[in-house]
Design a protein around this motif. Sequence first.
Motif, PDB file in Angstrom:
ATOM      1  N   GLU A 140       8.413  -4.428   0.062  1.00  0.00           N
ATOM      2  CA  GLU A 140       8.319  -4.640  -1.386  1.00  0.00           C
ATOM      3  C   GLU A 140       9.021  -5.928  -1.781  1.00  0.00           C
ATOM      4  O   GLU A 140      10.112  -6.232  -1.295  1.00  0.00           O
ATOM      5  CB  GLU A 140       8.947  -3.460  -2.140  1.00  0.00           C
ATOM      6  N   GLN A 141       8.394  -6.682  -2.696  1.00  0.00           N
ATOM      7  CA  GLN A 141       8.974  -7.922  -3.191  1.00  0.00           C
ATOM      8  C   GLN A 141       9.282  -7.782  -4.687  1.00  0.00           C
ATOM      9  O   GLN A 141       9.970  -6.855  -5.085  1.00  0.00           O
ATOM     10  CB  GLN A 141       8.008  -9.080  -2.932  1.00  0.00           C
ATOM     11  N   GLY A 142       8.748  -8.661  -5.501  1.00  0.00           N
ATOM     12  CA  GLY A 142       9.056  -8.621  -6.928  1.00  0.00           C
ATOM     13  C   GLY A 142       8.327  -7.528  -7.686  1.00  0.00           C
ATOM     14  O   GLY A 142       8.864  -6.913  -8.600  1.00  0.00           O
ATOM     15  N   THR A 143       7.066  -7.253  -7.292  1.00  0.00           N
ATOM     16  CA  THR A 143       6.266  -6.242  -7.972  1.00  0.00           C
ATOM     17  C   THR A 143       6.593  -4.858  -7.435  1.00  0.00           C
ATOM     18  O   THR A 143       6.493  -4.614  -6.232  1.00  0.00           O
ATOM     19  CB  THR A 143       4.760  -6.508  -7.766  1.00  0.00           C
ATOM     20  N   GLY A 144       6.963  -3.942  -8.315  1.00  0.00           N
ATOM     21  CA  GLY A 144       7.263  -2.582  -7.902  1.00  0.00           C
ATOM     22  C   GLY A 144       5.998  -1.854  -7.460  1.00  0.00           C
ATOM     23  O   GLY A 144       4.934  -2.038  -8.031  1.00  0.00           O
ATOM     24  N   ILE A 145       6.116  -1.032  -6.424  1.00  0.00           N
ATOM     25  CA  ILE A 145       4.966  -0.265  -5.920  1.00  0.00           C
ATOM     26  C   ILE A 145       5.318   1.225  -5.922  1.00  0.00           C
ATOM     27  O   ILE A 145       5.095   1.935  -4.942  1.00  0.00           O
ATOM     28  CB  ILE A 145       4.525  -0.750  -4.524  1.00  0.00           C
ATOM     29  N   GLY A 146       5.875   1.675  -7.047  1.00  0.00           N
ATOM     30  CA  GLY A 146       6.303   3.064  -7.182  1.00  0.00           C
ATOM     31  C   GLY A 146       5.192   4.072  -6.974  1.00  0.00           C
ATOM     32  O   GLY A 146       5.424   5.172  -6.462  1.00  0.00           O
ATOM     33  N   GLU A 147       3.945   3.706  -7.359  1.00  0.00           N
ATOM     34  CA  GLU A 147       2.834   4.638  -7.196  1.00  0.00           C
ATOM     35  C   GLU A 147       2.546   4.917  -5.728  1.00  0.00           C
ATOM     36  O   GLU A 147       1.994   5.956  -5.370  1.00  0.00           O
ATOM     37  CB  GLU A 147       1.572   4.099  -7.884  1.00  0.00           C
ATOM     38  N   VAL A 148       2.934   3.969  -4.858  1.00  0.00           N
ATOM     39  CA  VAL A 148       2.739   4.162  -3.417  1.00  0.00           C
ATOM     40  C   VAL A 148       3.772   5.131  -2.876  1.00  0.00           C
ATOM     41  O   VAL A 148       3.471   5.985  -2.028  1.00  0.00           O
ATOM     42  CB  VAL A 148       2.822   2.808  -2.677  1.00  0.00           C
ATOM     43  N   PHE A 149       5.021   5.032  -3.349  1.00  0.00           N
ATOM     44  CA  PHE A 149       6.082   5.932  -2.891  1.00  0.00           C
ATOM     45  C   PHE A 149       5.701   7.393  -3.111  1.00  0.00           C
ATOM     46  O   PHE A 149       5.969   8.257  -2.281  1.00  0.00           O
ATOM     47  CB  PHE A 149       7.403   5.671  -3.633  1.00  0.00           C
ATOM     48  N   LEU A 174       5.165  11.630  10.180  1.00  0.00           N
ATOM     49  CA  LEU A 174       5.049  10.491   9.267  1.00  0.00           C
ATOM     50  C   LEU A 174       4.371   9.263   9.872  1.00  0.00           C
ATOM     51  O   LEU A 174       4.320   8.212   9.237  1.00  0.00           O
ATOM     52  CB  LEU A 174       6.442  10.092   8.758  1.00  0.00           C
ATOM     53  N   HIS A 175       3.845   9.388  11.091  1.00  0.00           N
ATOM     54  CA  HIS A 175       3.321   8.185  11.756  1.00  0.00           C
ATOM     55  C   HIS A 175       2.022   7.693  11.120  1.00  0.00           C
ATOM     56  O   HIS A 175       1.724   6.501  11.138  1.00  0.00           O
ATOM     57  CB  HIS A 175       3.093   8.464  13.244  1.00  0.00           C
ATOM     58  N   ASP A 176       1.239   8.615  10.559  1.00  0.00           N
ATOM     59  CA  ASP A 176      -0.078   8.245  10.046  1.00  0.00           C
ATOM     60  C   ASP A 176       0.003   7.868   8.569  1.00  0.00           C
ATOM     61  O   ASP A 176      -0.321   8.657   7.684  1.00  0.00           O
ATOM     62  CB  ASP A 176      -1.054   9.405  10.232  1.00  0.00           C
ATOM     63  N   GLY A 177       0.436   6.672   8.308  1.00  0.00           N
ATOM     64  CA  GLY A 177       0.582   6.189   6.934  1.00  0.00           C
ATOM     65  C   GLY A 177       1.443   4.940   6.941  1.00  0.00           C
ATOM     66  O   GLY A 177       1.836   4.437   7.997  1.00  0.00           O
ATOM     67  N   ALA A 178       1.745   4.436   5.757  1.00  0.00           N
ATOM     68  CA  ALA A 178       2.542   3.205   5.649  1.00  0.00           C
ATOM     69  C   ALA A 178       4.010   3.535   5.425  1.00  0.00           C
ATOM     70  O   ALA A 178       4.349   4.496   4.724  1.00  0.00           O
ATOM     71  CB  ALA A 178       2.025   2.352   4.505  1.00  0.00           C
ATOM     72  N   THR A 179       4.866   2.735   6.009  1.00  0.00           N
ATOM     73  CA  THR A 179       6.304   2.831   5.760  1.00  0.00           C
ATOM     74  C   THR A 179       6.690   1.689   4.819  1.00  0.00           C
ATOM     75  O   THR A 179       6.298   0.545   5.049  1.00  0.00           O
ATOM     76  CB  THR A 179       7.102   2.726   7.073  1.00  0.00           C
ATOM     77  N   GLY A 190       4.845   7.539   5.555  1.00  0.00           N
ATOM     78  CA  GLY A 190       3.655   8.366   5.403  1.00  0.00           C
ATOM     79  C   GLY A 190       2.925   8.111   4.100  1.00  0.00           C
ATOM     80  O   GLY A 190       2.253   9.000   3.575  1.00  0.00           O
ATOM     81  N   CYS A 191       3.038   6.895   3.574  1.00  0.00           N
ATOM     82  CA  CYS A 191       2.444   6.564   2.271  1.00  0.00           C
ATOM     83  C   CYS A 191       0.975   6.158   2.420  1.00  0.00           C
ATOM     84  O   CYS A 191       0.587   5.560   3.420  1.00  0.00           O
ATOM     85  CB  CYS A 191       3.220   5.433   1.611  1.00  0.00           C
ATOM     86  N   VAL A 192       0.199   6.471   1.393  1.00  0.00           N
ATOM     87  CA  VAL A 192      -1.224   6.113   1.369  1.00  0.00           C
ATOM     88  C   VAL A 192      -1.391   4.840   0.540  1.00  0.00           C
ATOM     89  O   VAL A 192      -0.961   4.786  -0.611  1.00  0.00           O
ATOM     90  CB  VAL A 192      -2.076   7.246   0.763  1.00  0.00           C
TER      91      VAL A 192
END
Length: 283
Positions: A140-149, A174-179, A190-192
């Motif tokens: 994550e950088q400047g733009t928040g990605i809370g909906e991904v969490f 948790l392997h099948d998804g984004a960390t 495990g994020c989509v």
Amino acid sequence: MQELYTLLLNTIKNISIWSVLDILVVSFIFYKGYLLIKETRAEQLLKGIVLIVLLIPISSILKLDMLNFILNKTLTIGVLSVIIIFQPEIRRALEHLGRSAFEDIHNGQNVEKRSETVNEIVMAVSCLAESKTGALIAIEQGTGIGEVFASGTIIDAKLSSNLLENIFVVNTPLHDGATIIKKNRIYAAGCVLPLTVNNLTNKKLGTRHRAAIGLSENSDALIIVVSEETGVISLAVNGRLTRNYDKEKLKTILLKIMENRDSKRVKTAGEKVKTWIKGMKKD
């Protein structure tokens, strides 16, 4: 010719400093808008819209009434269509405008901490690539990605290469998804991620790569992908995917991007502070 010269001279005389400022502001907005859609699907759609706009007066002059009617109706309906189609680009622009300078300073990192974070990530990615273990890591950088969490599991643990590797071990929960890496910590796993809808994307790319591009289209996050088939390391930034990174090349590009973004944040904040101070002095 004399009348044209007189008209031009009068126009120049009537131009005020505010007119010049108005032209510069509008030009800047158009320029930024073009950079936003450059080399994206929106650029191709914009070319189509420009073509329709040019054809409308031509069809009217040539008395092509049916064509003129169709083009006018298409343009009217197209306004709503453009908003829907350009939604990712519009969202990205509004997020950029809405991000305050002080929030950007808060998100900035010192050189030592930034280097430590990148080192841990690159070490994990390098090991995952060697073992051909599929991985998807978003920083994550400047733009928040809370909906991904919300789509994954919150971990909020200290960042370490060993923990990062362990998350992507095959057949673990948790392997099948984004960390997601947030503020130098492993925040969620495990994020989509949203898949890209860009039809120009290479059809041979798998779901991980399409998800990486999709998130990069909607935020300024840096997304690293490790292919489970080839072990190739890829990086998605601003809707673009570049591939075939080795350990040193990945480390260099991550540090460079983060450093450039932090520098821009500080510069922008400094300019705003100077403006505010000048305003206070005038008052």
